[in-house]
Design an enzyme around this catalytic site. Sequence first.
Site, short mmCIF file in Angstrom:
data_model
loop_
_atom_site.label_atom_id
_atom_site.label_comp_id
_atom_site.label_asym_id
_atom_site.label_seq_id
_atom_site.Cartn_x
_atom_site.Cartn_y
_atom_site.Cartn_z
N TYR A 15 62.60 46.54 33.66
CA TYR A 15 62.12 47.32 32.51
C TYR A 15 61.86 46.38 31.35
O TYR A 15 62.67 45.50 31.04
CB TYR A 15 63.19 48.36 32.10
CG TYR A 15 62.82 49.13 30.86
CD1 TYR A 15 62.13 50.34 30.95
CD2 TYR A 15 63.14 48.64 29.59
CE1 TYR A 15 61.78 51.04 29.81
CE2 TYR A 15 62.79 49.35 28.44
CZ TYR A 15 62.11 50.54 28.56
OH TYR A 15 61.75 51.23 27.43
N GLU A 21 55.38 49.95 26.71
CA GLU A 21 56.45 50.02 27.72
C GLU A 21 55.88 49.68 29.09
O GLU A 21 54.83 50.19 29.47
CB GLU A 21 57.06 51.42 27.74
CG GLU A 21 58.27 51.54 28.65
CD GLU A 21 58.80 52.96 28.69
OE1 GLU A 21 59.95 53.16 28.27
OE2 GLU A 21 58.07 53.87 29.12
#
Length: 230
Positions: free
Chosen positions: A109, A197
Amino acid sequence: MNLHEYQAKQLFARFGIPVSSGEVADSPKAARSAAATLGGDLWVVKAQVHAGGRGKAGGVKLAKTLDEVEAATVGMLGQRLITKQTGAEGLPINQVFIELGSDIERELYLSIVVDRAAERITFMASQAGGMDIEEVAAETPEQIFTVAINPGAGLQPYQVRKMGFGLGLTPDQLKQFGKMCSNLCRLFIECDLSLLEINPLIVNDKGDLLALDGKINIEDNALFRQPDLV
Ligand code: ADP
Ligand code: MG
């Protein structure tokens, strides 16, 4: 203003951030010919809606043949996709993104946000990619590494190392990661983003980093100076 995944990935490519080859399509025929043009023998059909959680909701489908690409597209276009992030009424699927399938070794992530309290652009990185990062933040916050960028000094090599070691990267991946982070920083600032993101940021079977998903929000107050993106 939100971008679709395929638009975010166009920006990634423009700024030198590695992504898979892909093409957007708005009909089953177009999806089939996109896959044929891309080549290979594994594709992913991805519903383009302004929400995450698509994978778990049937909005991301693997296809091993052109027929499967077409069938997955038929199943998505014109439907509403209901994910954890859309509410009960869901969002209409008007386009799908046909992308080459990747062999995934690890799902990481990585995101960048504006931390308004600290008045800093802030990176967040975690080995717990591909899942609900909100859950990780709530239950095991020590698994998220945070780095705030001094606006005068910019992203520093020690900050890249802190995140890279936290992500358990090899020396070669750390090099790729450093380049990726400085390109992401440039993209974030030049395009006036408020959120970026990548979940998942993958390590593929060749050991290379690749942005497999992309979410971008552009700061509404700066849209006047981003006419291309508007
Ligand atoms: P969402 O976050 O909306 O669920 P993602 O783009 O993150 O959508 O896709 C969900 C999952 O599907 C990923 O975590 C990954 O495991 C898989 N996936 C997505 N794109 C690809 C791809 N090009 N090749 C292989 N697997 C993929
Ligand atoms: Mg995702």
